[in-house]
Design an enzyme around this catalytic site. Structure first.
Site, mmCIF file in Angstrom:
data_model
loop_
_atom_site.group_PDB
_atom_site.id
_atom_site.type_symbol
_atom_site.label_atom_id
_atom_site.label_comp_id
_atom_site.label_asym_id
_atom_site.label_seq_id
_atom_site.Cartn_x
_atom_site.Cartn_y
_atom_site.Cartn_z
ATOM 1 N N GLY A 68 22.775 39.073 12.227
ATOM 2 C CA GLY A 68 23.665 38.813 13.351
ATOM 3 C C GLY A 68 23.242 37.642 14.220
ATOM 4 O O GLY A 68 23.993 37.232 15.111
ATOM 5 N N GLU A 94 32.235 29.510 7.121
ATOM 6 C CA GLU A 94 33.004 30.239 6.124
ATOM 7 C C GLU A 94 34.214 30.884 6.780
ATOM 8 O O GLU A 94 34.263 31.095 8.003
ATOM 9 C CB GLU A 94 32.149 31.294 5.420
ATOM 10 C CG GLU A 94 31.696 32.442 6.262
ATOM 11 C CD GLU A 94 30.861 33.445 5.474
ATOM 12 O OE1 GLU A 94 30.244 33.061 4.463
ATOM 13 O OE2 GLU A 94 30.824 34.617 5.894
ATOM 14 N N LYS A 95 35.209 31.193 5.968
ATOM 15 C CA LYS A 95 36.435 31.820 6.441
ATOM 16 C C LYS A 95 36.128 33.191 7.035
ATOM 17 O O LYS A 95 35.337 33.947 6.477
ATOM 18 C CB LYS A 95 37.427 31.955 5.291
ATOM 19 C CG LYS A 95 38.738 32.660 5.633
ATOM 20 C CD LYS A 95 39.597 31.844 6.556
ATOM 21 C CE LYS A 95 40.941 32.523 6.836
ATOM 22 N NZ LYS A 95 41.725 31.798 7.841
ATOM 23 N N ARG A 123 14.609 42.690 -0.062
ATOM 24 C CA ARG A 123 13.619 43.655 0.435
ATOM 25 C C ARG A 123 14.226 45.047 0.378
ATOM 26 O O ARG A 123 15.400 45.211 0.051
ATOM 27 C CB ARG A 123 13.258 43.332 1.887
ATOM 28 C CG ARG A 123 14.509 43.215 2.789
ATOM 29 C CD ARG A 123 14.188 43.079 4.240
ATOM 30 N NE ARG A 123 15.337 42.676 5.025
ATOM 31 C CZ ARG A 123 16.312 43.488 5.440
ATOM 32 N NH1 ARG A 123 16.279 44.771 5.090
ATOM 33 N NH2 ARG A 123 17.314 43.042 6.171
#
Length: 497
Positions: free
Chosen positions: A164, A199-200, A290
């Site tokens: 985020g 990006e869209k 991971r």
């Protein structure tokens, strides 16, 4: 491989300690000054101090971690999640020291850590990606041209990170330049790399991720996890399987995840994240190289201990997973219990844990790294524990989670427990009508509220307190020694009624 150093802390460090012991391996813990008496330290066979509380001076200090592994005679290093888990430089440093890195090769980490490089590789491997750039963008004019080409709204995203950070939603062209600058600055601060790409923006998609596991002979997937309940791109609740994924769609998305892992020569446990649109089309988002925070829900529905499999694969052994596509059994839900104060905008809460009652009973699992007396500080992530349940179906899993949340009691710091209780009772969530923007539309779920059971307890407590206060205010009637008139005694009694 007989001894493993765990380059992490908290619940994941304790989780790995237990897996090591079940595999017959010794576990070496590391700890900062703030974690001297932490549960993972006491559970390990050996423990090594690595510095002051700030992560940069302890859990992110590669040289100190390598030195701890060498001095204790560890043959392998498990990075857990967070901290250095997705740093290719750490994996290389471990291998250069003659140790085994419990994770994918550094080349795979580097390929998937660079989000634009990952998008390029996925496109070449035939894995569908969200329309947008396949290389970092720095020139504002080229960004504007690409945004016009793919159409607004668009997402500006950090090329070198995730979680985020370094992400901005842009709905209008007039906001693009400012979003580009702030996202780049945030990415530089969080990841040391200010590169961003475009990006869209997919409206109201679900966040679906697939667990992959790869040894030296084969790569398999262990189904999907639904991670759509998010706040500011941070996951709060995860479940497996997903109400939106049919058996056929699971095969398609699983095959794409396996192809993504194979495209970078993956080894060990990893997760491919996808956006799933309402029309069931899906797009590769990123790969986490991971073990994931939410891995327990997959373990419970597929019966595979992912951390133990990581250790086996690192030791050169084949995974203990049957060949062919596996099918999920039952339903599992995980709630992240964090020290965040919902009444104060979910700001981190600090303090000492004074009381803790852990939920139990059939199908309830508690993965935690804190105990009574532990100090919760601002040095580390706010997640205190993960509460996970399993049941034969989703309806019963929600009911079990609601019961477990009612049993949970934690005093000393504010938590998001109340949010989870409200979510489990929400009709839309219970119907599976969720997407990544669900909480943006449902601000009511984020606000503190009192459940009916809590309200009853508060009313009873208030009534008892009021009764005690009245008794303390009520004057005592002196014993009658025969000198007080009957008229005066009666007047006193009437006044007291």
């Amino acid at each position: 491989m007989k001894r493993v150093l765990i380059a992490n802390r908290g619940e994941i460090a304790l989780r790995i300690v237990r897996a090591c012991h079940e595999e017959g391996l010794e576990a070496v813990a590391v700890y900062s000054e703030a974690d001297r008496s932490a549960p993972h330290v006491r559970a390990a066979d050996l423990a090594v101090p690595i510095g002051p509380p700030p992560p940069a001076e302890s859990y992110l200090h590669i040289a100190r971690l390598i030195d701890a592994a060498v001095r204790t005679g560890a043959e392998a290093v498990h990075p857990g999640y967070g901290f250095l888990a997705e740093r290719a430089a750490f994996a290389e440093a471990v291998e250069e020291a003659g140790l085994i890195f419990v994770g994918p090769p550094a080349a795979a980490i580097r390929a998937m850590g660079d989000k634009t490089e990952a998008r390029r590789r996925m496109r070449e491997a035939g894995v569908p990606i969200v329309p947008g750039a396949v290389s970092p963008l720095s020139d504002p004019e080229s960004v504007r041209v690409l945004a016009d080409e793919i159409g607004f709204p668009v997402m500006v995203k950090a090329a070198a990170g995730g979680g985020g950070r370094g992400m901005r939603l842009v709905r209008e062209e007039t906001d693009l330049a400012a979003a580009l600058a702030t996202a780049s600055a945030e990415a530089l601060k969080a990841f040391g790399d200010g590169g961003v790409y475009l990006e869209k923006y997919i409206e109201r998609p679900r966040h679906i991720e697939f667990q992959v596991l790869a040894d030296r002979q084969r790569t398999v997937h262990l189904g999907e996890r639904e991670c759509s309940v998010q706040r500011r791109h941070q996951k709060l609740v995860e479940e497996a399987p997903s109400v939106a994924v049919t058996g056929e769609l699971r095969e398609w998305m699983g095959a794409a995840a396996v192809s993504a892992a194979a495209a970078v020569g993956y080894l060990g446990a990893g997760t491919c994240e996808f956006l799933l649109s309402a029309d069931r089309s899906f797009y590769f988002l990123e790969m986490n190289t991971r073990i994931q925070v939410e891995h327990p829900v997959t373990e419970l529905v597929y019966g595979v201990d992912l951390v133990r499999e990581q250790l086996r694969i690192a030791a050169g052994l084949p995974m203990r997973v049957p060949t062919g596509w596996l099918q999920p059994r039952g339903w599992s839900i995980e709630c992240r219990i964090t020290s965040e104060d919902p009444s104060n905008g979910f700001l981190p809460s600090t303090g000492r844990i004074g009381y803790l009652r852990v939920p139990s009973g059939p199908g309830v699992r508690w993965d935690s790294g804190v105990e009574v007396g532990d100090e919760v500080t601002l040095y580390y992530d706010s997640m205190l524990a993960k509460l996970i349940v399993w049941a034969p179906d989703r309806e019963r899993a929600i009911a079990r989670m609601a019961r477990a949340l009612e049993e949970l009691a934690l005093d000393g710091v504010a938590t998001n427990q109340g949010f989870h209780r409200r979510l489990m009772a929400d009709p839309a969530f219970r119907d599976g009508d969720i997407d990544v923007q669900f909480l943006e539309r449902r601000a009511d779920l984020m606000r503190p509220a009192v459940s009916e059971a809590e309200a009853v307890r508060y009313v009873i407590a208030a009534a008892l307190a009021e009764d005690e206060a009245r008794r303390s205010r009520r004057p005592a009637v002196a014993p009658d020694d025969g000198t007080t008139s009957a008229w005066l005694l009666r007047a006193r009694r009437e006044a007291l009624q």
